[in-house]
Design a protein around this motif. Sequence first.
Motif, PDB file in Angstrom:
ATOM      1  N   ASN A   1      22.722  41.620  39.695  1.00 21.81           N
ATOM      2  CA  ASN A   1      21.909  42.559  39.141  1.00 21.81           C
ATOM      3  C   ASN A   1      22.927  43.104  38.037  1.00 21.81           C
ATOM      4  OD1 ASN A   1      20.581  44.981  38.662  1.00 21.81           O
ATOM      5  ND2 ASN A   1      20.598  45.484  40.792  1.00 21.81           N
ATOM      6  N   ARG A   2      22.206  43.267  36.915  1.00 20.83           N
ATOM      7  CA  ARG A   2      22.933  43.735  35.606  1.00 20.83           C
ATOM      8  C   ARG A   2      22.973  45.118  35.445  1.00 20.83           C
ATOM      9  NH1 ARG A   2      24.387  39.562  32.645  1.00 20.83           N
ATOM     10  NH2 ARG A   2      23.407  37.535  32.609  1.00 20.83           N
ATOM     11  N   GLU A   3      22.149  45.739  36.440  1.00 23.40           N
ATOM     12  CA  GLU A   3      22.524  47.329  36.398  1.00 23.40           C
ATOM     13  C   GLU A   3      23.409  47.534  37.272  1.00 23.40           C
ATOM     14  OE1 GLU A   3      19.153  49.441  37.995  1.00 23.40           O
ATOM     15  OE2 GLU A   3      17.630  48.045  37.324  1.00 23.40           O
ATOM     16  N   ILE A   4      24.236  46.714  37.738  1.00 25.96           N
ATOM     17  CA  ILE A   4      25.524  47.125  38.731  1.00 25.96           C
ATOM     18  C   ILE A   4      26.753  47.018  37.769  1.00 25.96           C
ATOM     19  CG2 ILE A   4      27.187  46.470  40.420  1.00 25.96           C
ATOM     20  CD1 ILE A   4      24.687  45.159  41.889  1.00 25.96           C
ATOM     21  N   GLU A   5      27.512  48.183  37.864  1.00 27.89           N
ATOM     22  CA  GLU A   5      28.595  48.425  37.358  1.00 27.89           C
ATOM     23  C   GLU A   5      29.666  48.049  38.097  1.00 27.89           C
ATOM     24  OE1 GLU A   5      31.798  49.994  34.426  1.00 27.89           O
ATOM     25  OE2 GLU A   5      29.762  49.077  34.032  1.00 27.89           O
ATOM     26  N   LEU A   6      30.559  46.994  37.771  1.00 31.44           N
ATOM     27  CA  LEU A   6      31.617  46.703  39.069  1.00 31.44           C
ATOM     28  C   LEU A   6      32.647  48.129  39.260  1.00 31.44           C
ATOM     29  CD1 LEU A   6      33.386  43.262  38.622  1.00 31.44           C
ATOM     30  CD2 LEU A   6      31.713  44.296  40.664  1.00 31.44           C
ATOM     31  N   PRO A   7      32.948  48.496  40.434  1.00 31.01           N
ATOM     32  CA  PRO A   7      33.892  49.472  40.676  1.00 31.01           C
ATOM     33  C   PRO A   7      35.116  49.169  40.170  1.00 31.01           C
ATOM     34  CG  PRO A   7      32.751  48.574  42.858  1.00 31.01           C
ATOM     35  CD  PRO A   7      32.294  47.886  41.536  1.00 31.01           C
ATOM     36  N   PHE A   8      36.036  50.071  39.873  1.00 31.54           N
ATOM     37  CA  PHE A   8      37.393  49.842  39.225  1.00 31.54           C
ATOM     38  C   PHE A   8      38.250  49.034  40.174  1.00 31.54           C
ATOM     39  CE2 PHE A   8      41.831  51.348  38.787  1.00 31.54           C
ATOM     40  CZ  PHE A   8      41.822  50.611  37.308  1.00 31.54           C
ATOM     41  N   VAL A   9      38.273  49.108  41.412  1.00 32.17           N
ATOM     42  CA  VAL A   9      39.173  48.345  42.073  1.00 32.17           C
ATOM     43  C   VAL A   9      38.833  47.015  42.201  1.00 32.17           C
ATOM     44  CG1 VAL A   9      37.459  48.791  44.365  1.00 32.17           C
ATOM     45  CG2 VAL A   9      39.968  48.401  44.640  1.00 32.17           C
ATOM     46  N   LEU A  10      37.447  46.529  42.055  1.00 34.67           N
ATOM     47  CA  LEU A  10      37.116  45.106  41.947  1.00 34.67           C
ATOM     48  C   LEU A  10      37.455  44.537  40.685  1.00 34.67           C
ATOM     49  CD1 LEU A  10      33.765  45.104  43.842  1.00 34.67           C
ATOM     50  CD2 LEU A  10      35.942  44.422  44.656  1.00 34.67           C
ATOM     51  N   LYS A  11      37.197  45.428  39.556  1.00 36.43           N
ATOM     52  CA  LYS A  11      37.676  44.901  38.171  1.00 36.43           C
ATOM     53  C   LYS A  11      39.189  44.585  38.251  1.00 36.43           C
ATOM     54  CE  LYS A  11      34.361  47.319  35.029  1.00 36.43           C
ATOM     55  NZ  LYS A  11      34.361  48.729  34.523  1.00 36.43           N
ATOM     56  N   GLU A  12      39.801  45.495  38.673  1.00 38.93           N
ATOM     57  CA  GLU A  12      41.349  45.353  38.770  1.00 38.93           C
ATOM     58  C   GLU A  12      41.575  44.013  39.499  1.00 38.93           C
ATOM     59  OE1 GLU A  12      44.403  48.767  38.606  1.00 38.93           O
ATOM     60  OE2 GLU A  12      43.730  48.345  40.707  1.00 38.93           O
ATOM     61  N   LEU A  13      40.777  43.883  40.764  1.00 34.98           N
ATOM     62  CA  LEU A  13      41.278  42.735  41.616  1.00 34.98           C
ATOM     63  C   LEU A  13      40.912  41.388  40.854  1.00 34.98           C
ATOM     64  CD1 LEU A  13      41.570  41.638  44.555  1.00 34.98           C
ATOM     65  CD2 LEU A  13      38.990  41.629  44.459  1.00 34.98           C
ATOM     66  N   ILE A  14      39.927  41.329  39.800  1.00 31.16           N
ATOM     67  CA  ILE A  14      39.446  40.040  39.121  1.00 31.16           C
ATOM     68  C   ILE A  14      40.694  39.911  38.110  1.00 31.16           C
ATOM     69  CG2 ILE A  14      37.691  38.983  37.736  1.00 31.16           C
ATOM     70  CD1 ILE A  14      35.710  40.323  39.381  1.00 31.16           C
ATOM     71  N   GLU A  15      41.174  41.033  37.446  1.00 32.07           N
ATOM     72  CA  GLU A  15      41.759  41.114  36.343  1.00 32.07           C
ATOM     73  C   GLU A  15      43.235  40.578  36.627  1.00 32.07           C
ATOM     74  OE1 GLU A  15      40.984  41.275  33.270  1.00 32.07           O
ATOM     75  OE2 GLU A  15      43.313  40.776  32.541  1.00 32.07           O
ATOM     76  N   SER A  16      43.981  41.233  37.847  1.00 38.27           N
ATOM     77  CA  SER A  16      44.844  40.638  38.291  1.00 38.27           C
ATOM     78  C   SER A  16      44.909  39.118  38.729  1.00 38.27           C
ATOM     79  CB  SER A  16      45.522  41.563  39.305  1.00 38.27           C
ATOM     80  OG  SER A  16      44.500  41.740  40.357  1.00 38.27           O
ATOM     81  N   THR A  17      44.030  38.753  39.334  1.00 38.57           N
ATOM     82  CA  THR A  17      43.933  37.373  39.756  1.00 38.57           C
ATOM     83  C   THR A  17      43.955  36.565  38.243  1.00 38.57           C
ATOM     84  OG1 THR A  17      42.541  37.867  41.741  1.00 38.57           O
ATOM     85  CG2 THR A  17      42.686  35.453  41.175  1.00 38.57           C
ATOM     86  N   ILE A  18      42.945  37.075  37.450  1.00 35.16           N
ATOM     87  CA  ILE A  18      43.052  36.168  36.151  1.00 35.16           C
ATOM     88  C   ILE A  18      44.368  35.921  35.478  1.00 35.16           C
ATOM     89  CG2 ILE A  18      42.085  36.039  33.679  1.00 35.16           C
ATOM     90  CD1 ILE A  18      39.552  37.214  35.012  1.00 35.16           C
ATOM     91  N   GLN A  19      45.197  37.221  35.549  1.00 37.25           N
ATOM     92  CA  GLN A  19      46.505  37.079  35.029  1.00 37.25           C
ATOM     93  C   GLN A  19      47.392  36.141  35.659  1.00 37.25           C
ATOM     94  OE1 GLN A  19      47.956  41.231  35.063  1.00 37.25           O
ATOM     95  NE2 GLN A  19      46.692  41.721  33.468  1.00 37.25           N
ATOM     96  N   GLY A  20      47.459  36.155  36.785  1.00 34.37           N
ATOM     97  CA  GLY A  20      48.175  35.219  37.910  1.00 34.37           C
ATOM     98  C   GLY A  20      47.805  33.879  37.223  1.00 34.37           C
TER      99      GLY A  20
END
Length: 574
Positions: A237-256
């Motif tokens: 659902n494109r109306e959903i804006e990911l909450p910060f905590v999930l954005k951060e989770l994905i981001e830190s995983t990508i960084q690793g």
Amino acid sequence: MPGVSVAPSPVLEFSHRYGPHLNKPILIYLRVAGSLTPMPIRESDSILSVKLKIQADRGFFVRNQKLFFDGRELARNNSCVRDYGVADGDVLHLVLRLSDLQAITVRTACGKEYEFHVERSRKVAYVKRQIVRKGRGSVDLENQELVCDCEELEDQRLIHDICRKNGDAVIHLLVRKSAKVRPQTVDKHFEVVIDASDFNELAGVVGEHQSWDLLKPNIIESRPLPKDFLLEPFIVNREIELPFVLKELIESTIQGLERGNEPIRSPEGSGGAYLMQDFSGLEYVSVFKPIDEEPMAVNNPRGLPLSLDGQGMKKGTRVGEGALREVAAYILDHPVVHNSEKGFAGVPPTVMVRCMHREFNYPEGYEYTSKNFKIGSLQMFVKNIGSCEDMGPRAFPMDEVHKISVLDIRLANADRHAGNILISRDGEDGRVVLIPIDHGYCLPENFEDCTFEWLYWPQAQQPYSPETMDYIKSLDAEQDIQLLKFHGWDLPVECARTLRISTMLLKKGVERGLTPFAIGSMMCRESPSKESVIERIVKEAEESVLPGASEGSFLESVSVLMDHYLDALSNEGH
Ligand SMILES: Nc1ncnc2c1ncn2[C@@H]1O[C@H](COP(=O)(O)OP(=O)(O)OP(=O)(O)O)[C@@H](O)[C@H]1O
């Protein structure tokens, strides 16, 4: 290593309950890691006694065993093999959860000694980074060579392989340019001895500690950047804006991943669960569970047979839907305080992602193409000191147990064993906090496999606190179904029915002041072949409505019957 923590009484109980005429000897076969071993047992043997026999014959502790038959986990230790339909000539699959930690000792010639533990599933590159970290820069990453039996160990080698090959292996740490190495064995641990005669030269003339800081290498800049992985949120659902905590989770995983810190498959669990590392490679940040590696799915790395009819390992679930259920458990774990990041039961933040990486299980080989995308759940890794399997339940605070019971009853969890509740410590007083994980078997289509480990813990016999009761009163199954739909999971009618009935039972039970035990017991079978109270209620309700009746009429009938059963229970004084 811990031994068997289960009292032998269920075994004795069984031999009393079943007479000799029902105690027929049968020969079954045990499949473990590709080999098939015959095993004589009796039809009336309990699952626990079969596991004890495996422990005696093969040395695998009971707590590390998971037995499967005909696409189902033999999860109830107290039930007998016949209850699960196991008969002469049948094959049981044994999946082992093995303790994974290897102690490593690093000692310098100056007498400095560092001890740490690494998982055997780690690679040599990780051990090197640990040594750098422990040595606070006295050894840099570029100038290390780990050598075992005169063979240099490549960065990609697994510690597990080295242990297997060498038994009491010694890894020699070579510091190029300035150090000589003297191997030594201490029990079964690796011991790395650095005879660095010119250590002072390396460390500088002003003393070890000062110069260690000066020599601290820049680990991050020295790593190559691999380009053959991908990780992104999978949002319907494109109306959903990911909450910060999930954005951060994905981001830190990508960084690793960008730093080359590859996913590490957890040695526990019956599906593929990958521990994702952070930027530094020293911490885990998340756990990725791809749907094609679930138990009985096509790429399951544990050798479990494929599901023939698509049914998952627990009744009323489907292979490949585990990630949906993991994410649903997080979404439905509403916080007490609006907008708080932490849900009432503390399910770690979980999001659906698409990911590909060569470390995942690709039996056909890995290529960086879209066909190798894996969809799965990405859950925040929670630091823990073990699971509820490792500690007696009396140590758990009452509200911690109650919050898990609320979650499990609502979601009709079919997989709440003690290993799926992690323990962490919070605050200065080190209060025990329970963290529920592994919700891939929540919201099943029926109640057949509901099991709640906490049912037998003393806290379950105590009534809910007023705060917990308020939370339960605020629950609304219809809103929950709409919320899941908004997030892209239009619950199948049977699963929606499960959620409605479980929420109804929890609310009605609490209105009558029933304990978690009293409510939870209504949802669980005493044995695999004896229907639970909730199953009886559903059956009676189905029989009491006309064919083609609406879901609303059916639920009305469930409500009336449930009142009847609950009132009887309240009158008994539960
Ligand atoms: N959020 C988390 N934080 C920390 N560790 C975790 C987390 N999720 C999973 N793990 C670790 O990974 C292991 C495997 O995960 P999990 O139990 O979810 O896999 P599974 O294959 O579904 O297991 P099971 O056979 O119990 O159904 C767990 O035993 C735990 O050690």
